[in-house]
Design a protein around this motif. Sequence first.
Motif, PDB file in Angstrom:
ATOM      1  N   TYR A 135     -77.886  30.078  33.996  1.00  0.00           N
ATOM      2  CA  TYR A 135     -76.505  30.102  33.511  1.00  0.00           C
ATOM      3  C   TYR A 135     -75.709  31.348  33.898  1.00  0.00           C
ATOM      4  O   TYR A 135     -74.514  31.268  34.137  1.00  0.00           O
ATOM      5  N   ASP A 136     -76.349  32.513  33.939  1.00  0.00           N
ATOM      6  CA  ASP A 136     -75.627  33.755  34.219  1.00  0.00           C
ATOM      7  C   ASP A 136     -75.543  34.092  35.707  1.00  0.00           C
ATOM      8  O   ASP A 136     -74.907  35.061  36.087  1.00  0.00           O
ATOM      9  N   LEU A 137     -76.189  33.301  36.540  1.00  0.00           N
ATOM     10  CA  LEU A 137     -76.174  33.554  37.977  1.00  0.00           C
ATOM     11  C   LEU A 137     -74.861  33.034  38.555  1.00  0.00           C
ATOM     12  O   LEU A 137     -74.615  31.837  38.596  1.00  0.00           O
ATOM     13  N   ARG A 138     -74.003  33.947  38.955  1.00  0.00           N
ATOM     14  CA  ARG A 138     -72.672  33.576  39.441  1.00  0.00           C
ATOM     15  C   ARG A 138     -72.556  33.604  40.961  1.00  0.00           C
ATOM     16  O   ARG A 138     -71.765  32.878  41.543  1.00  0.00           O
ATOM     17  N   GLU A 139     -73.353  34.484  41.608  1.00  0.00           N
ATOM     18  CA  GLU A 139     -73.302  34.578  43.065  1.00  0.00           C
ATOM     19  C   GLU A 139     -74.705  34.806  43.602  1.00  0.00           C
ATOM     20  O   GLU A 139     -75.466  35.595  43.063  1.00  0.00           O
ATOM     21  N   ILE A 140     -75.032  34.100  44.677  1.00  0.00           N
ATOM     22  CA  ILE A 140     -76.295  34.278  45.379  1.00  0.00           C
ATOM     23  C   ILE A 140     -75.948  34.795  46.765  1.00  0.00           C
ATOM     24  O   ILE A 140     -75.170  34.171  47.495  1.00  0.00           O
ATOM     25  N   ARG A 141     -76.494  35.952  47.096  1.00  0.00           N
ATOM     26  CA  ARG A 141     -76.267  36.548  48.404  1.00  0.00           C
ATOM     27  C   ARG A 141     -77.450  36.209  49.302  1.00  0.00           C
ATOM     28  O   ARG A 141     -78.595  36.456  48.954  1.00  0.00           O
ATOM     29  N   CYS A 142     -77.155  35.605  50.462  1.00  0.00           N
ATOM     30  CA  CYS A 142     -78.195  35.194  51.404  1.00  0.00           C
ATOM     31  C   CYS A 142     -78.018  35.948  52.717  1.00  0.00           C
ATOM     32  O   CYS A 142     -76.903  36.005  53.249  1.00  0.00           O
ATOM     33  N   ALA A 143     -79.100  36.502  53.236  1.00  0.00           N
ATOM     34  CA  ALA A 143     -79.039  37.232  54.502  1.00  0.00           C
ATOM     35  C   ALA A 143     -78.785  36.281  55.673  1.00  0.00           C
ATOM     36  O   ALA A 143     -78.150  36.664  56.655  1.00  0.00           O
ATOM     37  N   ALA A 144     -79.256  35.050  55.570  1.00  0.00           N
ATOM     38  CA  ALA A 144     -79.042  34.071  56.645  1.00  0.00           C
ATOM     39  C   ALA A 144     -77.544  33.815  56.813  1.00  0.00           C
ATOM     40  O   ALA A 144     -76.805  33.765  55.828  1.00  0.00           O
ATOM     41  N   PRO A 145     -77.085  33.639  58.050  1.00  0.00           N
ATOM     42  CA  PRO A 145     -75.652  33.408  58.281  1.00  0.00           C
ATOM     43  C   PRO A 145     -75.166  32.043  57.787  1.00  0.00           C
ATOM     44  O   PRO A 145     -73.986  31.845  57.556  1.00  0.00           O
ATOM     45  N   GLU A 146     -76.092  31.100  57.632  1.00  0.00           N
ATOM     46  CA  GLU A 146     -75.786  29.762  57.118  1.00  0.00           C
ATOM     47  C   GLU A 146     -77.072  29.176  56.545  1.00  0.00           C
ATOM     48  O   GLU A 146     -78.151  29.718  56.753  1.00  0.00           O
ATOM     49  N   LYS A 147     -76.940  28.039  55.843  1.00  0.00           N
ATOM     50  CA  LYS A 147     -78.115  27.427  55.214  1.00  0.00           C
ATOM     51  C   LYS A 147     -79.143  27.074  56.284  1.00  0.00           C
ATOM     52  O   LYS A 147     -78.871  26.305  57.190  1.00  0.00           O
ATOM     53  N   PRO A 148     -80.359  27.653  56.176  1.00  0.00           N
ATOM     54  CA  PRO A 148     -81.413  27.336  57.143  1.00  0.00           C
ATOM     55  C   PRO A 148     -81.817  25.864  57.090  1.00  0.00           C
ATOM     56  O   PRO A 148     -81.728  25.206  56.047  1.00  0.00           O
ATOM     57  N   GLU A 149     -82.268  25.366  58.197  1.00  0.00           N
ATOM     58  CA  GLU A 149     -82.642  23.960  58.335  1.00  0.00           C
ATOM     59  C   GLU A 149     -83.726  23.539  57.334  1.00  0.00           C
ATOM     60  O   GLU A 149     -83.715  22.422  56.844  1.00  0.00           O
ATOM     61  N   GLY A 150     -84.646  24.408  57.003  1.00  0.00           N
ATOM     62  CA  GLY A 150     -85.751  24.071  56.118  1.00  0.00           C
ATOM     63  C   GLY A 150     -85.421  24.114  54.627  1.00  0.00           C
ATOM     64  O   GLY A 150     -86.305  23.964  53.796  1.00  0.00           O
ATOM     65  N   TRP A 151     -84.154  24.339  54.283  1.00  0.00           N
ATOM     66  CA  TRP A 151     -83.764  24.392  52.867  1.00  0.00           C
ATOM     67  C   TRP A 151     -83.342  23.003  52.423  1.00  0.00           C
ATOM     68  O   TRP A 151     -82.550  22.333  53.092  1.00  0.00           O
TER      69      TRP A 151
END
Length: 169
Positions: A135-151
């Motif tokens: 509930y309190d997670l408002r932003e997720i920072r990802c090092a990948a430039p875009e969603k990886p294929e395996g997600w």
Amino acid sequence: MIVCPMCGMPQLGEKSIKCKFCDFEQKPVSEYTEKEISDLMASYDYEVLEDGGYRIIGVKNIRDIALRGSVSMPHFVTEVCEEAYSCCKFLARIELPDGLRSIGNYAFNYCRDMFDMFIPASVTHMGKGVFNECYDLREIRCAAPEKPEGWDDAWLDGCDATVQWGADE
């Protein structure tokens, strides 16, 4: 903020390899004794993988994790199993290691106080609903430039956080 995986104390924003409080020193996994590995993984049920990495199966005592608030996953962990941190409802922050490759379905399900998440570029597999009911997670920072294929396409199911791609820690 970096936290020591042994004592949980903050390292004041430095990517430190030696804790300023307990003198824990990060080194290659091959240089740890069995006792040191056991101490670092004391809060977890885990298994050793054939490639030398470690898989977290689950948290042994949710209370241990809750008391720390912020947790640094040991740097030699490469996989987090399905529901491994499920219901660690007072876990505020977890630092994922750079070598982490896989996060299973609902791994952080109902970590309702988690407010901060950075996912390193090494994560090539992400299961379904990983942050469900965080509930309190408002932003997720990802090092990948875009969603990886395996997600999984449903990796964010049950979570309202926005995603920042190409982010720095």
